[in-house]
Design an enzyme around this catalytic site. Sequence first.
Site, PDB file in Angstrom:
ATOM      1  N   ARG A   1     -12.433   2.278  -9.530  1.00 24.93           N
ATOM      2  CA  ARG A   1     -11.407   2.573 -10.523  1.00 24.93           C
ATOM      3  C   ARG A   1     -10.610   1.303 -10.757  1.00 24.93           C
ATOM      4  O   ARG A   1      -9.933   0.825  -9.841  1.00 24.93           O
ATOM      5  CB  ARG A   1     -10.511   3.675  -9.935  1.00 24.93           C
ATOM      6  CG  ARG A   1      -9.399   4.084 -10.821  1.00 24.93           C
ATOM      7  CD  ARG A   1      -8.266   4.772 -10.061  1.00 24.93           C
ATOM      8  NE  ARG A   1      -7.051   4.258 -10.637  1.00 24.93           N
ATOM      9  CZ  ARG A   1      -5.847   4.472 -10.187  1.00 24.93           C
ATOM     10  NH1 ARG A   1      -5.640   5.199  -9.110  1.00 24.93           N
ATOM     11  NH2 ARG A   1      -4.809   3.957 -10.792  1.00 24.93           N
TER      12      ARG A   1
ATOM     13  N   HIS B   1      -1.882   0.817 -16.189  1.00 24.78           N
ATOM     14  CA  HIS B   1      -1.290   0.725 -14.849  1.00 24.78           C
ATOM     15  C   HIS B   1      -0.031  -0.152 -14.944  1.00 24.78           C
ATOM     16  O   HIS B   1       0.084  -1.179 -14.295  1.00 24.78           O
ATOM     17  CB  HIS B   1      -2.314   0.162 -13.863  1.00 24.78           C
ATOM     18  CG  HIS B   1      -2.058   0.573 -12.439  1.00 24.78           C
ATOM     19  ND1 HIS B   1      -2.929   1.326 -11.683  1.00 24.78           N
ATOM     20  CD2 HIS B   1      -1.016   0.331 -11.609  1.00 24.78           C
ATOM     21  CE1 HIS B   1      -2.454   1.515 -10.469  1.00 24.78           C
ATOM     22  NE2 HIS B   1      -1.290   0.918 -10.390  1.00 24.78           N
TER      23      HIS B   1
ATOM     24  N   GLU C   1       0.170   7.185 -12.519  1.00 27.07           N
ATOM     25  CA  GLU C   1       1.520   7.494 -12.032  1.00 27.07           C
ATOM     26  C   GLU C   1       2.587   7.348 -13.115  1.00 27.07           C
ATOM     27  O   GLU C   1       3.467   6.476 -13.031  1.00 27.07           O
ATOM     28  CB  GLU C   1       1.850   6.619 -10.826  1.00 27.07           C
ATOM     29  CG  GLU C   1       0.853   6.801  -9.697  1.00 27.07           C
ATOM     30  CD  GLU C   1       1.259   6.094  -8.404  1.00 27.07           C
ATOM     31  OE1 GLU C   1       2.261   5.347  -8.416  1.00 27.07           O
ATOM     32  OE2 GLU C   1       0.585   6.303  -7.385  1.00 27.07           O
TER      33      GLU C   1
ATOM     34  N   TYR D   1       0.158   9.298  -0.551  1.00 29.20           N
ATOM     35  CA  TYR D   1       0.435   8.322   0.505  1.00 29.20           C
ATOM     36  C   TYR D   1       1.219   8.858   1.704  1.00 29.20           C
ATOM     37  O   TYR D   1       1.056   8.382   2.811  1.00 29.20           O
ATOM     38  CB  TYR D   1       1.222   7.129  -0.065  1.00 29.20           C
ATOM     39  CG  TYR D   1       0.360   6.243  -0.928  1.00 29.20           C
ATOM     40  CD1 TYR D   1      -0.443   5.265  -0.361  1.00 29.20           C
ATOM     41  CD2 TYR D   1       0.311   6.418  -2.313  1.00 29.20           C
ATOM     42  CE1 TYR D   1      -1.263   4.457  -1.134  1.00 29.20           C
ATOM     43  CE2 TYR D   1      -0.510   5.609  -3.100  1.00 29.20           C
ATOM     44  CZ  TYR D   1      -1.295   4.637  -2.498  1.00 29.20           C
ATOM     45  OH  TYR D   1      -2.112   3.851  -3.262  1.00 29.20           O
TER      46      TYR D   1
ATOM     47  N   ASN E   1      -2.804  10.692  -6.431  1.00 29.00           N
ATOM     48  CA  ASN E   1      -2.492   9.549  -5.570  1.00 29.00           C
ATOM     49  C   ASN E   1      -1.574  10.065  -4.469  1.00 29.00           C
ATOM     50  O   ASN E   1      -0.486  10.571  -4.746  1.00 29.00           O
ATOM     51  CB  ASN E   1      -1.773   8.447  -6.352  1.00 29.00           C
ATOM     52  CG  ASN E   1      -2.654   7.798  -7.406  1.00 29.00           C
ATOM     53  OD1 ASN E   1      -3.834   8.139  -7.549  1.00 29.00           O
ATOM     54  ND2 ASN E   1      -2.097   6.869  -8.145  1.00 29.00           N
TER      55      ASN E   1
ATOM     56  N   GLU F   1      -6.063   7.587  -5.240  1.00 29.90           N
ATOM     57  CA  GLU F   1      -5.466   6.549  -4.388  1.00 29.90           C
ATOM     58  C   GLU F   1      -5.045   7.171  -3.076  1.00 29.90           C
ATOM     59  O   GLU F   1      -4.445   8.251  -3.052  1.00 29.90           O
ATOM     60  CB  GLU F   1      -4.204   5.927  -5.007  1.00 29.90           C
ATOM     61  CG  GLU F   1      -4.440   4.918  -6.082  1.00 29.90           C
ATOM     62  CD  GLU F   1      -3.138   4.264  -6.566  1.00 29.90           C
ATOM     63  OE1 GLU F   1      -2.182   4.130  -5.772  1.00 29.90           O
ATOM     64  OE2 GLU F   1      -3.102   3.893  -7.747  1.00 29.90           O
TER      65      GLU F   1
HETATM   66  C1  FCB Z   1       0.788   3.288  -6.001  1.00 29.59           C
HETATM   67  C2  FCB Z   1       0.368   2.398  -7.142  1.00 29.59           C
HETATM   68  C3  FCB Z   1      -0.492   1.241  -6.743  1.00 29.59           C
HETATM   69  C4  FCB Z   1      -0.071   0.644  -5.419  1.00 29.59           C
HETATM   70  C5  FCB Z   1       0.071   1.724  -4.374  1.00 29.59           C
HETATM   71  C6  FCB Z   1       0.437   1.201  -3.009  1.00 29.59           C
HETATM   72  O1  FCB Z   1       1.987   3.898  -6.319  1.00 29.59           O
HETATM   73  O2  FCB Z   1      -0.320   3.142  -8.116  1.00 29.59           O
HETATM   74  O3  FCB Z   1      -0.461   0.285  -7.784  1.00 29.59           O
HETATM   75  O4  FCB Z   1       1.074  -0.097  -5.582  1.00 29.59           O
HETATM   76  O5  FCB Z   1       1.032   2.650  -4.783  1.00 29.59           O
END
Ligand code: FCB
Length: 454
Positions: free
Chosen positions: A88, A132, A177, A305, A303, A362
């Site tokens: 991607r 992006h 995002e 985290y 995405n 992500e």
């Molecule tokens: C996300 C973003 C990506 C990167 C990661 C760590 O929010 O999409 O560009 O910065 O975090």
Amino acid sequence: MTNRELELDPAALADRFPPGFDWGFAASAYQIEGAAAEDGRGRSVWDTFSRVPGAIADGETGDSACDHYHRFPEDVALMGRIGAKAYRFSVSWPRVQPEGTGEINERGLDFYDRLVDALLAAGIRPLVNLFHWDLPQALQDRGGFADPRAVGWFADYAALVAARLGDRVSDWMTFNEPAVFAFLGHADGIHAPGMRDWPIALRVADNQLRAHAAAGAGVRSLVKDARIGIAIDVNHVAPATDTDRDRRAAAAWSSARDAWFLDPLFGRGYPRLGLEAHGAAGHLLGVELTEPPAGDLDYLGLNYYRRDRVSAASDRAFDWEIGPGDATEQTQMGWEVAPDGLRDVLLTLHREYAPREIVVTENGAAYPDTVDADGRVRDDRRVAYLARHIGAAADALAAGVPLTGYDVWSLLDNYEWSFGYTRRFGLVHVDFADQRRTLKDSAIWYGRLIAAGR
Ligand code: FCB
């Protein structure tokens, strides 16, 4: 094997995914390409913002980044070695249309042409993300995404990219995002274009939702069997304590941020709790919201985290602290590691919205990696992070979530926005002095997982 070893065992993990599962990588143009002033590229809002004194750690810019613009053959070869099935990447709008409208820069389009061809030759399926965050500065000067004309600007740009790459690319993403671009860029002021104005941020969000629909329809009309998606960042939102006040704050925050995009995309208009919170905080002053068109998504990109704990300082909307829990495991970003949160978010998205497919577009972690004297990068914590999150994704799959792919953020250490080059997310280490790439242990581990897959 102990439970811990079993958890990290790539073959055992791979076994939990169906044949054809799409293991890949994600990256973005401004974070890796460099070549900021080459071959006719125009300026983006990130070229401008990265030069604002104090905005970026060490005052760094993406001018050179990973020099991927020149080194993409090596980077594609690295993905080939790891065995990635999908990649991607994002297209830099100002590289292909320097002013954002009008004149097309053929040399910019040629770059993405060559990249797509190299990926296909290596057996890697390209997924093109159209945005992006690197909006052409010329468009920002005309009002940027706060201006309703941005819907047409974006749809025209999407069509020109689709016309050029659509004969070889079927996987498309409109936005990465949108909440981060709208809110961090226009309300918090910590991303480009660096504004601090909530009504503007909510106009930007609204125009992004409309631009998604317009561009998605356009790409569909140009590309046979196109698959259209969007990447929404949803972390696991939890109240910091079990008080009513924190619970209400967490629900309001998740509605005002995550459901703010998800509800309209799935045809429900803006969410009530979010409207109440933004309204009470004065964010809607002068903003007339009507219901944006639904997203018509072939897949929803997630995405993921971390876990965000919400603690309310008072009963006022947005008088909230959001961050990791005390004494929790955290990455170098200060993000709370919460693999079970990924499972829960996937289950919630499936239950609430029932997207046709979900792709984790992500997931990854930053740690301060170094190359040892023997040339190895022993990033055990990243291996553990990935293994536990992939395990959580497998749990969701087993519970019926239609998960079809997983992209690690990221292939290379790169420009982490306001953190400059101080946060390494790559499975491949980059020495920014000489651009040397070194596979980290996590890359070898991920390669084993993919090879063991069915
Ligand atoms: C996300 C973003 C990506 C990167 C990661 C760590 O929010 O999409 O560009 O910065 O975090």
